[in-house]
Write an enzyme that holds these catalytic residues in place. Structure first.
Site, PDB file in Angstrom:
ATOM      1  N   HIS A 234      34.359  42.378  35.650  1.00 16.41           N
ATOM      2  CA  HIS A 234      33.745  43.553  36.269  1.00 16.41           C
ATOM      3  C   HIS A 234      32.232  43.599  36.083  1.00 16.41           C
ATOM      4  CE1 HIS A 234      37.771  45.264  36.862  1.00 16.41           C
ATOM      5  NE2 HIS A 234      38.031  44.976  35.600  1.00 16.41           N
ATOM      6  N   ASP A 235      31.787  43.538  34.827  1.00 17.69           N
ATOM      7  CA  ASP A 235      30.378  43.786  34.534  1.00 17.69           C
ATOM      8  C   ASP A 235      29.461  42.673  35.020  1.00 17.69           C
ATOM      9  OD1 ASP A 235      31.205  46.127  33.304  1.00 17.69           O
ATOM     10  OD2 ASP A 235      31.378  45.179  31.345  1.00 17.69           O
TER      11      ASP A 235
END
Length: 309
Positions: A234-235
């Site tokens: 995600h990040d």
């Protein structure tokens, strides 16, 4: 080449760790400060993980500050069931040899922004508690924030409830403050991060890519966030967005954050302009070139090894 000055506010956490690894070694970034926040695990652990990665890559020149221990109002509950007890399992990091600075995260961010000749981008990949305190308690500093690039939110459903994404859900009151702050916001949420997957084969391939590949593969393998076709990082998408915004489809919306009730943590875009009277407060990533994400990721590892040599 002019490097982009950035501040990273994080809660590593495995995908945060991979995002930070790329940022620490990339020639296009001038990282002014790293700040830890409670999220995936406690703030003591997230801050320690920032320090571990600095030492791994020889980047102890960047100050690290510890931030909020708990959300603004909501009871804190971590995600150690996904990220492991330490937040960064899968690789045996040595004992730390340096420590965070004495100032807390918000004061440290204020100092960096105040001293900066130009506004600075703040990338936030954990709960938004630190940056909410920043804009709430230090409104005078907002002109020195170029933009927030946020991992969080979703217009298409959640990962901790039917509607809520983890970072926003962890501290919805903070998210509400941030989205109402008037600061330029780019929201990189589940709408794209659940499409940008690393296949099991790619994760296996990374393991053979030198010392950095061994570390990153180790932590990714320990990551319990699994989709049918691979693992989301995600990040990492926030770093990709800074480098290659052309790989994202972005639309402008007024985004409302729900801070209580059964829909707590939801981020709702007024796609029909029923309530917002044409106003918008966020650039929302709604699609991504997923194959390009995976190719880019695999190309970054050798560069990181060269930096780490």
């Amino acid at each position: 080449m002019t490097k982009e000055p950035i501040i990273l506010d994080m809660d590593p956490g495995i995908d945060d760790a991979v995002a930070l690894s790329i940022a620490l070694t990339h020639s296009e970034f001038d990282i002014k400060l790293l700040t830890g926040v409670a999220g995936n695990v406690s703030v003591d652990k997230t801050t320690a993980n920032l320090l571990k990665l600095e030492e791994f890559f020889g980047r102890t020149d960047i100050p690290v500050a510890k931030g909020a221990k708990v959300p603004l109002k909501k009871e804190f509950k971590d995600a150690s069931y996904i990220h492991g007890e330490s937040g960064m399992p899968g690789y045996d990091f040595p004992e730390l040899t340096h420590a965070p600075i004495e100032k807390d995260a918000v004061d440290a961010i204020v100092d960096v922004l105040s001293a900066a000749p130009e506004p600075i981008t703040i990338v936030a990949t954990g709960a938004y508690t630190n940056i909410a305190l920043l804009v709430r308690d230090h409104a005078e500093i907002k002109p020195k924030i170029k933009r927030f690039v946020l991992m969080g939110g979703s217009l298409s459903g959640g990962n901790v409830s039917s509607v809520a994404e983890f970072n926003v859900f962890t501290d919805p009151d903070a998210a509400k403050i941030v989205f109402e702050s008037g600061v330029d916001i780019t929201m990189i949420g589940l709408d794209v991060t659940l499409k940008a997957l690393l296949s099991n084969q790619s994760i296996a391939d990374v393991a053979s890519m030198g010392r950095v590949g061994e570390m990153i593969s180790g932590v990714m393998t320990a990551y319990n966030d699994v989709e049918e076709d691979g693992k989301p990082m995600h990040d990492v998408n926030t770093i990709l967005y800074l480098l290659h915004p052309e790989l994202f489809t972005v639309k402008d919306f007024m985004v409302y954050v729900i801070a209580d009730g059964p829909a707590i943590g939801a981020t709702i875009a007024d796609t029909q302009d029923r309530w917002s009277d044409g106003k918008v407060n966020a650039h929302v990533a709604v699609d991504i070139d997923a194959p390009a994400f995976e190719r880019w990721f695999l190309e970054e590892i050798p560069k990181m090894n060269a930096f780490n040599a």
